[in-house]
Design an enzyme around this catalytic site. Structure first.
Site, mmCIF file in Angstrom:
data_model
loop_
_atom_site.group_PDB
_atom_site.id
_atom_site.type_symbol
_atom_site.label_atom_id
_atom_site.label_comp_id
_atom_site.label_asym_id
_atom_site.label_seq_id
_atom_site.Cartn_x
_atom_site.Cartn_y
_atom_site.Cartn_z
ATOM 1 N N CYS B 131 0.814 -1.232 0.000
ATOM 2 C CA CYS B 131 0.000 0.000 0.000
ATOM 3 C C CYS B 131 0.845 1.278 0.000
ATOM 4 O O CYS B 131 0.603 2.201 -0.782
ATOM 5 C CB CYS B 131 -0.936 0.010 1.198
ATOM 6 S SG CYS B 131 -0.159 -0.453 2.753
ATOM 7 N N HIS B 251 -3.313 6.491 4.247
ATOM 8 C CA HIS B 251 -1.880 6.632 4.523
ATOM 9 C C HIS B 251 -1.415 8.009 4.049
ATOM 10 O O HIS B 251 -1.766 8.446 2.955
ATOM 11 C CB HIS B 251 -1.078 5.598 3.722
ATOM 12 C CG HIS B 251 -1.114 4.208 4.270
ATOM 13 N ND1 HIS B 251 -1.743 3.852 5.438
ATOM 14 C CD2 HIS B 251 -0.560 3.057 3.775
ATOM 15 C CE1 HIS B 251 -1.575 2.563 5.648
ATOM 16 N NE2 HIS B 251 -0.874 2.052 4.655
#
Lengths: 349, 349
Positions: B131, B251
């Site tokens: 990710c 994130h």
């Protein structure tokens, strides 16, 4: 002189840092003959317990500083700009925790582990650096001394208490609202007087203090300029990205740095920092030992870990630096400066 | 071929990423003839709603993949290692969201905006990158293409959902406990099967995945090695510090990079990224416009802002990159790979 006691004033006594200053003066058994607690008109009248005594907080005015030996200021830059010279005029030495005088060439900017000797040149006002700067220079200074230093790139993970008690209340109330599936109200962070406010609960805000024309925030420029001034290295390459995260207290920093000496090992840096002043080394990856904000809160030290060599740059290293932003980042560094002044004979009665 | 419909399997259908894969397949109106939902024995028997149909989740076994055209795996590395080859043996193409095959030289590691052409070489398995890597390379690739790239230093601010639904529950229950002045219980983060667990609520944990002998974590090595592989730049200097913060999803990354071309301006990089695939530019400091995790959640794009030139290094820049780690960081990139396979005629019936 060792038996002298001093009239100490704390300006901003009811704020997040002021509260920690009073607590630190008690913990350090600072030689106080009289403690004067000052604040804005809004907070005047509140009372504070100090060694069994109830002290009333008064509104800070020029005449408040009559007879004061040392005044610890942490009530915002505009208060310092107005009242620090008034305190000096009345014979006090000022340790100022705002950004008002930090870059003034006539004002020493001091972290005792790094440049205590700069206190000798003071002209009444001594500036306490920005919280995020202090913990980083404490970790970098022993490295600079032994191996040289030519570059620093830091990304911060800063706690909300750096923005004051109201901001911490905002973090908690927003967090509760999110957990209760209510909409979080943002009125203070990232910068109280800026145009827009964003949710800090369960978020990361890449803005601390206002933006400068060069695209950096003022907090980032503080880290850059103050680091150069404290370390006496105007040529040092420093870059910073300052980010607020949902932590109440305890700033964390991801620091990349390059030393001048070739072939330095991670072990040498660990050994060096393990005995360096003001530092606690917490660095054992195989045991998952590294600094954590939750462990640093209430501690005066700077915690360093995750030291490792860059995989490409031969003199590059990374480390993780954590400290209580209200203590070493503010209150403790200010009290520590006051202790240094006494020890160096600079706070004469 | 445009009218073909495919038998799709989702392995790990009840996990944080699996749920988003199903949601993304619906949102993208992916051409599905049959949807097979698979999981561990523990989660088998659960049901999932898909376009008005109730689908029962079955335990993933080798024979589950009979007749499957494309299988999206996100059930952990050991499940992928065991079952992805079984799926391929039965004629399926596997898009694997674990780290099991990412560094295998025979397995393409694909972010469609960056290296879609690598899909041509696939031998049955295609790896979906980590990710934190995906969102960074989406932001860096247009810069590399136009100005060259020789160095990247990233510090991450990673959300808890990257560690799964249980970790998110841990974040919320710990947060509630801290607000209620109870002791927070840590049983999952930073790494479920590692020795020690630490509180993530109101904290920053500088460990994601287990430590390697070189002092970097496996998550950091994933960012380093995967970036080089995806960008076809084994010589690129990449360093990473990966940190978990108390954010549920989204994130954030503080990225420093150096380009090869001299005299590139911040404005040129902004203009370039404003039209680059998969990117939304959010970069207007004077209006406090920058990417925020809370705004990125539920969005498939990568958000980029805070682009600014380093003050010392002539070709150095900083930027802030945010994306939904479960979408572009996982589910959406996997479905996007499946869409690319169809468009390129690589998913034949």
């Amino acid at each position: 002189m060792a038996n002298n006691r001093y009239h100490v004033a704390v300006v901003g006594a009811t704020g997040a840092v002021g509260e920690q200053m009073i607590k630190t003066l008690i913990e350090r058994d600072f030689p106080i003959s009289k403690l004067t607690l000052l604040s804005s008109a809004r907070s005047a009248g509140k009372t504070v317990q100090f060694k069994g005594e109830t002290i009333t907080v008064h509104e800070a005015k020029p005449e408040s500083f009559e007879g004061v030996d040392i005044a610890l200021f942490s009530a915002g830059g505009s208060v310092s700009k107005q009242l620090a010279p008034e305190a000096v005029k009345r014979g006090a030495i000022v340790v100022d925790n705002t950004s008002a005088f930090r870059m003034d060439p006539d004002v020493p900017l001091v972290v005792p582990e790094v440049n205590e000797e700069d206190l000798q040149k003071h002209q009444g006002i001594i500036a306490n650096p920005n919280c995020s700067t202090i913990q980083m220079v404490v970790a970098l200074e022993p490295i600079r001394q032994k191996f040289g230093l030519n570059r620093v790139i830091v990304s911060t993970y800063q706690a909300v208490s750096g923005a004051g008690n109201q901001a911490v209340q905002e973090l908690y109330s927003q967090t509760k609202d999110v957990l209760d599936n209510k909409e979080a109200q943002a009125k203070i962070l990232p910068v109280k007087n800026d145009k827009k406010h964003y949710q800090i609960a369960f978020n990361a805000i890449p803005q601390i203090d206002v933006f400068q024309d060069n695209g950096f925030t003022f907090e980032e420029m503080k880290m850059i300029n103050e680091t150069k001034k404290i370390m006496h290295m105007p040529e040092l390459k420093v870059a910073a990205t300052c980010v607020r995260i949902p932590v109440a207290s305890g700033h964390s920093e991801s620091v990349y740095f390059e030393v001048e000496t070739d072939h330095v090992s991670t072990l040498e840096i660990r050994n060096l920092l393990s005995t360096a002043p003001g530092i606690v080394l917490e660095d054992n990856p195989s045991e998952q030992i590294y600094p954590l904000a939750t462990n640093a809160v209430g501690q005066r030290d700077v915690f360093v870990g995750r030291i490792r060599k860059d995989l490409d740059e031969k003199n590059g290293f990374h480390m993780w630096v954590v400290s209580d932003n209200l203590l070493k980042g503010a209150a403790w560094n200010s009290v520590q400066i006051a202790e240094s002044l006494i020890r160096l004979g600079l706070l004469n009665k």
